[in-house]
Design a protein around this motif. Structure first.
Motif, PDB file in Angstrom:
ATOM      1  N   GLY A  51       0.820  -1.211   0.000  1.00 22.66           N
ATOM      2  CA  GLY A  51       0.000   0.000   0.000  1.00 22.66           C
ATOM      3  C   GLY A  51       0.852   1.258   0.000  1.00 22.66           C
ATOM      4  N   GLU A  52       0.309   2.270  -0.634  1.00 21.42           N
ATOM      5  CA  GLU A  52       1.052   3.524  -0.785  1.00 21.42           C
ATOM      6  C   GLU A  52       1.245   4.268   0.536  1.00 21.42           C
ATOM      7  N   LYS A  55       3.975   2.527   2.445  1.00 24.28           N
ATOM      8  CA  LYS A  55       5.272   2.855   1.839  1.00 24.28           C
ATOM      9  C   LYS A  55       5.723   4.248   2.247  1.00 24.28           C
ATOM     10  N   GLY A  56       4.779   5.180   2.268  1.00 29.49           N
ATOM     11  CA  GLY A  56       5.116   6.552   2.655  1.00 29.49           C
ATOM     12  C   GLY A  56       5.551   6.648   4.107  1.00 29.49           C
ATOM     13  N   VAL A  57       4.853   5.928   4.991  1.00 33.71           N
ATOM     14  CA  VAL A  57       5.211   5.931   6.417  1.00 33.71           C
ATOM     15  C   VAL A  57       6.593   5.332   6.607  1.00 33.71           C
ATOM     16  N   LYS A  58       6.868   4.222   5.951  1.00 33.66           N
ATOM     17  CA  LYS A  58       8.174   3.558   6.074  1.00 33.66           C
ATOM     18  C   LYS A  58       9.284   4.435   5.510  1.00 33.66           C
ATOM     19  N   ALA A  59       9.051   5.074   4.384  1.00 35.88           N
ATOM     20  CA  ALA A  59      10.074   5.927   3.780  1.00 35.88           C
ATOM     21  C   ALA A  59      10.362   7.149   4.645  1.00 35.88           C
ATOM     22  N   ALA A  60       9.325   7.706   5.248  1.00 31.25           N
ATOM     23  CA  ALA A  60       9.498   8.932   6.042  1.00 31.25           C
ATOM     24  C   ALA A  60      10.063   8.659   7.431  1.00 31.25           C
ATOM     25  N   THR A  61       9.689   7.532   8.023  1.00 30.13           N
ATOM     26  CA  THR A  61      10.063   7.284   9.417  1.00 30.13           C
ATOM     27  C   THR A  61      11.002   6.112   9.611  1.00 30.13           C
ATOM     28  N   GLY A  62      11.024   5.205   8.650  1.00 30.09           N
ATOM     29  CA  GLY A  62      11.809   3.983   8.816  1.00 30.09           C
ATOM     30  C   GLY A  62      11.060   2.922   9.607  1.00 30.09           C
TER      31      GLY A  62
END
Length: 89
Positions: A51-52, A55-62
């Motif tokens: 899910g997008e 992906k955004g949460v993981k990219a922004a926060t790790g």
């Protein structure tokens, strides 16, 4: 390795008193390199998320949304929020 360079340089600067511009530049460059490497790793790890939004949460926060669901917003037992000094203590 990079973290140890930052710590060693920072300690040397602190021991010497007023930091030179060169010492400040060295610490700043090392810290920037660590931050860039961390951001690249987060973006690479985000590719595995479903899910997008995830992906955004993981990219922004790790942090994976699955980890948040499992361990809560403060993370697992080794989270910086639960164990602020990492594995030192």
């Amino acid at each position: 390795m990079k973290y140890s360079v930052i710590v060693a340089t920072t300690l040397a600067v602190a021991a010497a008193g007023a930091p030179s511009a060169r010492a400040v530049d060295a610490v700043t460059a090392a810290a920037a390199e660590v931050a860039i490497d961390r951001a690249k790793a987060n973006v690479e790890g985000a590719k595995d998320e479903r899910g997008e939004v995830a992906k955004g949460v993981k990219a922004a926060t790790g942090i994976s949304t699955e980890a948040i669901k499992k361990d809560g917003i403060f993370g697992g037992s080794n989270s910086v929020f639960r164990k602020p000094f990492g594995n030192l203590f």
